[in-house]
Enzyme design. Structure first.
Site, PDB file in Angstrom:
ATOM      1  CD  GLU A 105      -2.855  -1.245   2.340  1.00 57.06           C
ATOM      2  OE1 GLU A 105      -2.289  -1.543   3.411  1.00 57.06           O
ATOM      3  OE2 GLU A 105      -4.078  -1.036   2.255  1.00 57.06           O
ATOM      4  CD  GLU A 125      -3.459  -6.126   4.060  1.00 53.47           C
ATOM      5  OE1 GLU A 125      -3.524  -6.911   3.081  1.00 53.47           O
ATOM      6  OE2 GLU A 125      -2.781  -5.076   4.027  1.00 53.47           O
TER       7      GLU A 125
HETATM    8  C1  3H9 Z   1      -1.432  -4.682   7.233  1.00 49.74           C
HETATM    9  O1  3H9 Z   1      -0.503  -4.408   6.549  1.00 49.74           O
HETATM   10  C2  3H9 Z   1      -2.580  -3.785   7.506  1.00 49.74           C
HETATM   11  C3  3H9 Z   1      -2.688  -2.621   6.557  1.00 49.74           C
HETATM   12  O2  3H9 Z   1      -3.384  -3.004   5.403  1.00 49.74           O
HETATM   13  C4  3H9 Z   1      -3.470  -1.499   7.162  1.00 49.74           C
HETATM   14  C5  3H9 Z   1      -2.890  -0.762   8.290  1.00 49.74           C
HETATM   15  C6  3H9 Z   1      -3.673   0.472   8.669  1.00 49.74           C
HETATM   16  N1  3H9 Z   1       4.302  -7.629  11.507  1.00 49.74           N
HETATM   17  O3  3H9 Z   1       6.860 -15.833   8.410  1.00 49.74           O
HETATM   18  P1  3H9 Z   1       8.242 -15.752   8.903  1.00 49.74           P
HETATM   19  C7  3H9 Z   1       7.619 -11.565  11.681  1.00 49.74           C
HETATM   20  S1  3H9 Z   1      -1.515  -6.167   8.024  1.00 49.74           S
HETATM   21  C8  3H9 Z   1       5.061  -8.072  12.514  1.00 49.74           C
HETATM   22  O4  3H9 Z   1       8.749 -16.843   9.768  1.00 49.74           O
HETATM   23  P2  3H9 Z   1       9.165 -15.903   6.188  1.00 49.74           P
HETATM   24  C9  3H9 Z   1       7.160 -12.924  12.128  1.00 49.74           C
HETATM   25  O5  3H9 Z   1       6.346 -12.841  13.273  1.00 49.74           O
HETATM   26  C10 3H9 Z   1      -0.028  -6.994   7.653  1.00 49.74           C
HETATM   27  N2  3H9 Z   1       5.889  -9.152  12.423  1.00 49.74           N
HETATM   28  O6  3H9 Z   1       9.289 -15.523   7.704  1.00 49.74           O
HETATM   29  C11 3H9 Z   1       8.479 -13.610  12.394  1.00 49.74           C
HETATM   30  O7  3H9 Z   1       8.957 -13.169  13.642  1.00 49.74           O
HETATM   31  P3  3H9 Z   1       9.825 -14.106  14.583  1.00 49.74           P
HETATM   32  C12 3H9 Z   1      -0.088  -7.621   6.340  1.00 49.74           C
HETATM   33  C13 3H9 Z   1       5.922  -9.780  11.258  1.00 49.74           C
HETATM   34  O8  3H9 Z   1      10.422 -15.422   5.551  1.00 49.74           O
HETATM   35  C14 3H9 Z   1       9.382 -13.036  11.327  1.00 49.74           C
HETATM   36  O9  3H9 Z   1       8.736 -11.836  10.865  1.00 49.74           O
HETATM   37  N3  3H9 Z   1       1.107  -8.423   6.159  1.00 49.74           N
HETATM   38  C15 3H9 Z   1       5.155  -9.379  10.162  1.00 49.74           C
HETATM   39  O10 3H9 Z   1       8.766 -17.312   6.023  1.00 49.74           O
HETATM   40  C16 3H9 Z   1       9.611 -13.930  10.159  1.00 49.74           C
HETATM   41  O11 3H9 Z   1       8.366 -14.372   9.657  1.00 49.74           O
HETATM   42  C17 3H9 Z   1       1.108  -9.735   6.395  1.00 49.74           C
HETATM   43  O12 3H9 Z   1       0.119 -10.321   6.749  1.00 49.74           O
HETATM   44  C18 3H9 Z   1       4.324  -8.247  10.310  1.00 49.74           C
HETATM   45  N4  3H9 Z   1       3.558  -7.774   9.303  1.00 49.74           N
HETATM   46  O13 3H9 Z   1       7.941 -15.050   5.611  1.00 49.74           O
HETATM   47  C19 3H9 Z   1       2.418 -10.430   6.169  1.00 49.74           C
HETATM   48  N5  3H9 Z   1       5.387 -10.224   9.128  1.00 49.74           N
HETATM   49  O14 3H9 Z   1      11.081 -14.375  13.804  1.00 49.74           O
HETATM   50  C20 3H9 Z   1       2.573 -11.553   7.119  1.00 49.74           C
HETATM   51  C21 3H9 Z   1       6.292 -11.111   9.575  1.00 49.74           C
HETATM   52  O15 3H9 Z   1      10.012 -13.310  15.818  1.00 49.74           O
HETATM   53  N6  3H9 Z   1       3.899 -12.140   7.023  1.00 49.74           N
HETATM   54  N7  3H9 Z   1       6.621 -10.859  10.860  1.00 49.74           N
HETATM   55  O16 3H9 Z   1       8.985 -15.327  14.776  1.00 49.74           O
HETATM   56  C22 3H9 Z   1       4.201 -13.113   6.165  1.00 49.74           C
HETATM   57  O17 3H9 Z   1       3.392 -13.546   5.353  1.00 49.74           O
HETATM   58  C23 3H9 Z   1       5.587 -13.678   6.263  1.00 49.74           C
HETATM   59  O18 3H9 Z   1       6.074 -13.425   7.543  1.00 49.74           O
HETATM   60  C24 3H9 Z   1       6.582 -13.114   5.235  1.00 49.74           C
HETATM   61  C25 3H9 Z   1       7.988 -13.659   5.560  1.00 49.74           C
HETATM   62  C26 3H9 Z   1       6.189 -13.583   3.834  1.00 49.74           C
HETATM   63  C27 3H9 Z   1       6.628 -11.613   5.280  1.00 49.74           C
END
Ligand code: 3H9
Length: 699
Positions: A105, A125
């Site tokens: 975004e 999301e």
């Molecule tokens: C949003 O954006 C809302 C907006 O539209 C509006 C706002 C107003 N936040 O999965 P992994 C951490 S909602 C905090 O094992 P990978 C995760 O907890 C968000 N932490 O790695 C982990 O921590 P730890 C929309 C996050 O390489 C570490 O990163 N975004 C976030 O297999 C590694 O994660 C999503 O839903 C985050 N947003 O995959 C994305 N993302 O090492 C969700 C990750 O302490 N994330 N962490 O356990 C994913 O899909 C995967 O984590 C990603 C990396 C593909 C990014």
């Protein structure tokens, strides 16, 4: 501050640097805002590039901040995006690796976007029970077209940057970089080339229409209704995207905001966010650091070619790891291999597996009748009959034949792993790997840590679990480990409910309406009622005072073991799995009540659900207190991935937190007064009582 600012000649580069994925938490937003101010205030700067350090452009809003004042603290994400849009100087997003959610975004607010190939682009999301809340539902349709954008928003699935770049008419990427390595350099050059372009292009100014809007959105609504029962977010995504086609951009943005604020407060979203972190937390063992050395697992042996052994083997074959299966008799081996073959063939028929992949998997499978042929395997998993004497023989033999350093695992579902380890001279190499049936399908793997299990063994098994796509949860040693220890209490309550006046179908229906995939009686019929019978007989010796309803034993005495015998709690027509209420069983239960002198009462569905679920919660609290599970969220993962607990409720412990532990304890006190039930059963576990009294939660 978690964004760095650096000048490259007349181009300012702002690099988000908030590991692990540059989440747009408060400090990162401040960093971006300061960078934009600084660049706009510096006459020598002609253009600005925003990018991300490390392994992501940005993974989106910081999920940890949700529900806290920090999430909306200024500058919030909207304000940052507005700053980008209204920058006097062109802002170019240099996207690589991951651009998700708020990260994508943010880039859509930029005047230009350049992407490296291989980047995962998503608005995920919906998987957290919300919708893109920083303009994503309004801007993505403007650059990709309504249908592509809606598909991405409703599914939350990532799409590779190079695929999106090939879509006809797409306006998401102005340019693709040759590679990730050259991205920054190319982005800076591109920024310089557009330094004088005016007016600066804004996604919000692009038109957004669908030629058959009404019909299309009706179709989309019908689609998500079928797919996303119990989850409110997908339908709201459709509403938000529809708004992008209907009026002014600002009105669409306001509608998106309204829907986002609604969704973020739903229990379903809280549950999905909980699961996101629970899943990641479960893979971490508090005293086993991430850099613990691991053993190499290049080959696996499985003892037993029955249903369990076969399912376990398939997991490794699927991951390309060779498996040797051992049995006592050739016929048993042949049967086991035939079942594996049949399972794969069914997948090929359904188009889920390519035939060359099938051949490749089968070629990794070998069989033997001789333990000596297993000696070089790196990991051996025993899946033999659940009886200590049988396990003893197997482990003594394995101890004698296996090479030093091999991991010796037991698939036991209830037996003492420390005792099993004691049959060997290498207890540090022994671990429990409790797969759930069908083992090639169910996600859960309970990793049972014996008192002497080596940390390197645990680290190895946890990362192997990831390789075979299981959700691994560590459990200490106790009867039944986490999952079965809890399910026993749930099963006992189900039995008491029959004694008091409920029918199997009433109990099943109530808990299925709550969201369980299957009620306890349909589940018993599927798994085989004789299994629970055998466990109860063993328990009767070990815990003679444990009170059970005798209905399940009586059912088994009638030979009604479930689907496999064509009759259990329900009747079954041959070849079919539909559970038909059984008059005979109803009569059996009524006779049993008469014997006990019970006058049946009408039991409300709410009571059924509470008694079954709070039975799980109370035992879960004991398990936590005993240190069998490291965290409440681990227990939730066990129930979500192994026992069909409804995902949108986030697991039994989160559910209890949401109901409020005070209310849970109050309900238990009410049940304690129930004359037919086991009053002692409902004594709140000390941890539960304490947390409830202090107004705290498990999570
Ligand atoms: C949003 O954006 C809302 C907006 O539209 C509006 C706002 C107003 N936040 O999965 P992994 C951490 S909602 C905090 O094992 P990978 C995760 O907890 C968000 N932490 O790695 C982990 O921590 P730890 C929309 C996050 O390489 C570490 O990163 N975004 C976030 O297999 C590694 O994660 C999503 O839903 C985050 N947003 O995959 C994305 N993302 O090492 C969700 C990750 O302490 N994330 N962490 O356990 C994913 O899909 C995967 O984590 C990603 C990396 C593909 C990014």
């Amino acid at each position: 501050m978690t964004a760095e600012y650096k000048l490259h000649g007349d181009v300012a580069v702002i690099t988000m640097n908030n590991p692990p994925v540059n989440g747009l938490g408060y400090a990162t937003r401040v960093g971006l805002a300061n960078g934009l101010d600084r660049a706009n205030g510096d006459n020598s700067v002609k253009a600005i590039v925003i990018t991300g350090a490390g392994k992501a452009f940005s993974g989106g809003a910081d999920i940890n901040e949700f529900g806290s004042p920090k999430a909306s603290a200024e500058p919030n994400l909207h304000s940052v995006i507005r700053m980008v849009e209204s920058s006097d100087k062109p802002v170019v997003a240099a996207i690589h690796s991951v651009a998700m959610g708020g990260g994508l975004e943010l880039s859509l607010g930029c005047h230009y976007r350049i992407a490296a190939p291989g980047a995962s682009i998503a608005l995920p999301e919906v998987k957290l029970g919300i919708l893109p809340g920083a303009g994503g539902t309004q801007r993505l349709p403007r650059v990709l077209g309504v249908e592509t954008a809606l598909n991405m928003i409703v599914s939350g699935e990532p799409v590779k940057s190079e695929l999106l770049a090939q879509l006809p008419g797409q306006k998401l990427f102005d340019r693709m970089a040759a590679s990730q390595a050259s991205l920054l350099e190319e982005a800076i050059a591109f920024a310089r080339s557009v330094a004088d372009a005016r007016p600066l292009p804004l996604v919000r100014n692009l038109p957004c229409k669908h030629p058959q809007g009404d019909a299309y959105f009706q179709f989309a609504r019908n689609m998500v209704k079928g797919m996303a029962k119990n989850f409110p977010a997908p339908a709201k995504c459709v509403d938000a995207v529809e708004a992008s086609t209907q009026g002014r951009f600002e009105d669409g943005l306001a509608r998106e905001r309204e829907l986002f604020v609604y969704l973020v407060q739903t229990p379903e979203s809280a549950a999905l966010r909980h699961v996101f972190f629970a899943e990641r937390a479960a893979s971490k063992i508090p005293d086993v650091p991430a850099d613990t050395p691991q053993r190499e697992i290049k080959s696996v042996a499985v003892i037993g070619a029955g249903t369990m052994g076969g399912g376990i083997s398939m997991n490794f074959l699927n991951a390309g790891i060779p498996v040797t299966v051992l049995e006592m008799k050739q016929e048993a081996l042949d049967r086991g291999v035939a079942t594996i073959r049949k399972n794969y063939e069914a997948q090929v028929k359904k188009g889920k597996l390519k035939s060359d992949k099938y051949d490749q998997r089968m070629s990794l499978l070998s069989t033997t009748l001789d333990y000596k042929e297993l000696k070089d395997a790196d990991l051996v998993i025993e899946a033999v009959f659940e009886e200590m004497g049988v396990k003893q023989k197997v482990f003594e033999t394995l101890d004698a034949v296996m090479k030093p350093g091999a991991i010796l695992a037991s698939n036991t579902s209830t037996l003492d792993v420390n005792k099993i380890a004691s049959f060997t001279k290498r207890p540090q190499d022994v671990v429990g790997m409790h797969f759930f049936s069908p083992a090639n399908v169910m996600k859960l793997l309970e990793v049972v840590r014996g008192a002497k299990t080596g940390k390197d063994v645990l680290a190895t098994v946890m990362s192997l679990a990831k390789k075979i796509k299981k959700t691994a949860v560590v459990s200490g040693v106790c009867d039944g480990f986490i999952g079965n220890r809890m399910i026993e209490q749930y099963g006992r309550q189900a039995g008491f409910l029959l004694d008091e006046g409920a029918t199997p179908q009433q109990v099943d229906k109530a808990i299925e309406k709550f969201g369980f995939a299957m009620g306890p009686f349909r589940m018993g019929d599927l798994a085989g009622n004789d299994i629970g019978w055998a466990i109860r007989k063993r328990r009767a010796v070990e815990h003679p005072n444990m009170l059970y309803s005798r209905t399940a034993d009586k059912l088994c005495e009638l030979g009604r073991f479930g689907q496999k015998t064509g009759a259990g709690w329900y009747d079954y027509q041959s070849g079919k799995r539909d559970a038909i209420p059984s008059q005979l069983v109803v009569k059996m239960i009524e006779d049993h009540r008469k014997e006990l002198g019970i006058t049946p009462r009408k039991i409300a569905d709410e009571e059924i659900v509470q008694r079954l679920v709070f039975a799980l919660v109370n035992e879960g609290a004991r398990i936590l207190e005993d240190g069998i599970a490291s965290r409440a969220s681990d227990i939730d993962m066990v129930y979500l991935t192994g026992y069909g607990f409804p995902l949108y409720r986030g697991g039994p412990m989160l559910y209890a937190d949401q109901v409020g532990l005070f209310n849970v304890v109050q309900a238990m006190k009410r049940f304690q007064r129930n004359p037919r039930d086991d009053a002692k059963f409902w004594e709140p576990a000390p941890l539960l009582a304490r947390l409830a009294a202090e107004g705290k939660t498990f999570n």
